[in-house]
Design a protein around this motif. Structure first.
Motif, PDB file in Angstrom:
ATOM      1  N   ARG A  84       3.879   2.589   4.477  1.00 46.58           N
ATOM      2  CA  ARG A  84       3.862   3.858   3.752  1.00 46.58           C
ATOM      3  C   ARG A  84       5.086   4.632   4.207  1.00 46.58           C
ATOM      4  N   PRO A  88       4.993  11.561   2.517  1.00 48.85           N
ATOM      5  CA  PRO A  88       4.156  11.150   1.387  1.00 48.85           C
ATOM      6  C   PRO A  88       4.776  11.452   0.019  1.00 48.85           C
ATOM      7  N   PHE A  91       6.388   8.428  -1.758  1.00 52.43           N
ATOM      8  CA  PHE A  91       5.602   7.224  -2.063  1.00 52.43           C
ATOM      9  C   PHE A  91       5.994   6.590  -3.392  1.00 52.43           C
ATOM     10  N   THR A 109      -0.275  -1.905  -4.572  1.00 53.73           N
ATOM     11  CA  THR A 109      -0.401  -0.538  -4.059  1.00 53.73           C
ATOM     12  C   THR A 109      -1.851  -0.141  -3.840  1.00 53.73           C
ATOM     13  N   GLY A 112      -1.753   5.753  -1.184  1.00 51.81           N
ATOM     14  CA  GLY A 112      -0.828   6.233  -0.164  1.00 51.81           C
ATOM     15  C   GLY A 112      -0.202   5.159   0.693  1.00 51.81           C
ATOM     16  N   TRP A 113      -0.515   3.916   0.458  1.00 50.67           N
ATOM     17  CA  TRP A 113       0.094   2.808   1.191  1.00 50.67           C
ATOM     18  C   TRP A 113       0.299   1.651   0.234  1.00 50.67           C
TER      19      TRP A 113
END
Length: 134
Positions: A84, A88, A91, A109, A112-113
């Motif tokens: 990640r 953020p 992203f 995906t 968030g990671w």
């Protein structure tokens, strides 16, 4: 071992999580595969999105079972990482860069990671699944 550099911004320790999994020791070939991924894939995208956090990298078979990894996971070969961006807000940009990168083998995906893999010994498949991990 944890301080060994795979590339300018990535260290082997980030890919191993030895504090939690002391048995998670890669072979030289697996370290070479991680170095390949860092140099050809992760470093170039890091230049554009800033620092990248590796949440899971290499996994020995025992660790892979413990975390619920698939039996033929590229993590077992040192050819995958769950990552990640530190920021953020970067992203979507990270996803877009990896989606278009010629060395991306697989991109899945989550929230968030993402899981990204590379393939040093065969042509990349460019398999992309957005929203794969819900």
């Amino acid at each position: 071992m944890e301080s060994i550099r795979l590339s300018e911004h990535f260290r082997l320790g980030e890919f191993l999580n030895l504090r939690k999994y002391p048995q998670n020791i890669p072979t030289i070939q697996q370290v070479t595969c991680m170095t390949y991924g860092c140099l050809l894939l992760l470093e170039p995208v890091r230049l554009q999105v800033g620092p990248i956090i590796v949440t899971s990298g290499f996994r020995c078979p025992e660790v892979n079972r413990q975390v619920g990894g698939v039996p033929r996971s590229q993590h077992l070969l040192g050819q995958a990482a769950d990552i990640r961006p530190r920021d953020p807000a970067q992203f979507e940009r990270l996803v877009d860069l990896l989606r278009r990168h010629p060395q991306t083998d697989q991109l899945l995906t989550g929230r968030g990671w993402l899981h990204v893999s590379w393939s040093p010994f065969s042509p990349p498949r460019h398999m992309v699944r957005i929203g794969y991990y819900k």
